[in-house]
Structures are given as structure tokens and as C-alpha cells.
Design a protein around this motif. Structure first.
Motif: not given
Length: 208
Positions: A46-47, A49-61, A69-77
Motif C-alpha cells: 500500500f502507498q 500515492d498520487e491516486n490516494y492524493e487525487g482521491f483526497e482532492r476529490g479528483q477520483l470517485t 487500490v486493487c491494482r496497487l495491492l495485486g488483490a481482489v477486494i
């Protein structure tokens, strides 16, 4: 922060680990059970990362971020389990912070500024409703489109109140955020415990 006798006119509090205790381990435990991947492996992958920051800026749903996150972790959640784990980080409030804010709110303008996403916001605004009523306003990164330690995020708050940096006091538990505020001339304090907050406010004559 230098010793001084002038009282700030605006006091800004971070929420996570300043007002609300955060623990990421329950999230990894829930995701591990859902995906079959050991929690320690998920934690290593887990990181913030830029996607986490984008989520916190309201840029990602939320669903966009779930896929990241699933791609980052290599896991199906499964999405419901993603949300369950994502929201499991919130613990109790920092002991004594409610009493401190009660004393402070009638003496100075007190606001919160949190890096937070739309999913977490829906949880903490209800879970901690009592303590959050002590703030005159809460600034949320996902609503602002700006997050700490971006200089523009602090400038946005100062502009909102027509306040100068030197008139502002900021408490945060992360050094990059504290350093960013200091570079703008804001009096910023790194919070290592409630005593970090209490001693500063006592020195500034806000508390007895």
C-alpha cells in the motif's frame, strides 16, 4: 514556534491523530480476509500515492480509487469489503481534546483542516459529531480540491477569513504539513501528544 505574547486570531487543527485517533491496521486485516492476501503483504504494497492524493482532492470517485487500490495491492477486494476496511481506521478521539476545544472555542475562531476523501467524510462527520461541533468551520481537502501540504490549501483558508499568516496558529501531526505552513509565515506546531497543543495554548494565554 517562537515565544510571543500576541494571541492568534485563527487556530487551525488537523483532525487525524490530533483530534481523532487513526489506526490503519484494521483496514489491512479486513482487506486480508476479503482477498486472501496476508495483511503484512498488503501493508507493504500500500502507498499514499498520487491516486490516494487525487482521491483526497476529490479528483477520483470512490469506485475509481477502489480499482486503483486493487491494482496497487495485486488483490481482489469486493467493493463493500473495500469500504468496510477503508472506514475501519477511525478509533476514538484523542483523550482530553474535547475538553480543550470546549475551553478554546469561545476565545478564538477555531477551525479544522483535514485531508480527507468523500467516503471517510461521511463516516467521521457522524461518528465524531459531538467533538466536531466545537469547530466554527471544517475545511475538507476533497471539497476544496486542495490538500496539505499544498501552499494553496493554506492560502485558501487564510483568504476565507481575510487573515494574515502571522495571525494564524496551526496544529498538525505531520512534519511536511507543519513545514509548509511555516514557510508561509503561519505559526505551526508539530503535535506529538495533546500536551504539545495544551502547552502552546497555555503559553498564548488561551488556557489556564
Amino acid at each position: 514556534m517562537n515565544d510571543r505574547t500576541e494571541k492568534p486570531k485563527l487556530v487551525i487543527f488537523d483532525l487525524g491523530n490530533v483530534v481523532i485517533r487513526i489506526d490503519w491496521q484494521p483496514m489491512f486485516d479486513i482487506w486480508s480476509k476479503a482477498s486472501g492476501v496476508p495483511a503484512k503483504d498488503l501493508q507493504l504494497r500500500f502507498q499514499f500515492d498520487e491516486n490516494y492524493e487525487g482521491f483526497e482532492r476529490g479528483q477520483l470517485t470512490a469506485r475509481d480509487y477502489h480499482a486503483c487500490v486493487c491494482r496497487l495491492l495485486g488483490a481482489v477486494i469486493p467493493y463493500p469489503k473495500f469500504l468496510e476496511g477503508w472506514n475501519a481506521i477511525f478509533q476514538d478521539t484523542v483523550q482530553g481534546i474535547g475538553e480543550l476545544l470546549t475551553q478554546l472555542k469561545d476565545k478564538v475562531r477555531v477551525v479544522a483542516f483535514t485531508n480527507s476523501n468523500e467516503v471517510h467524510h461521511q463516516v467521521w462527520r457522524k461518528k465524531y459529531e459531538d467533538v466536531l461541533t466545537h469547530f466554527h468551520h471544517i475545511f475538507i481537502s476533497s471539497e476544496m480540491g486542495l490538500r496539505k501540504p499544498d501552499a494553496e490549501s493554506f492560502k485558501h483558508i487564510l483568504s476565507h477569513f481575510a487573515m494574515e499568516p502571522r495571525e494564524t496558529l496551526f496544529f498538525d501531526d505531520l512534519l511536511p504539513n507543519v513545514d509548509a505552513a511555516r514557510r508561509l509565515g503561519i505559526h505551526a506546531v508539530l503535535v506529538e501528544s495533546l500536551e504539545s497543543v495544551r502547552s502552546t495554548l497555555t503559553r498564548l494565554w488561551f488556557l489556564d
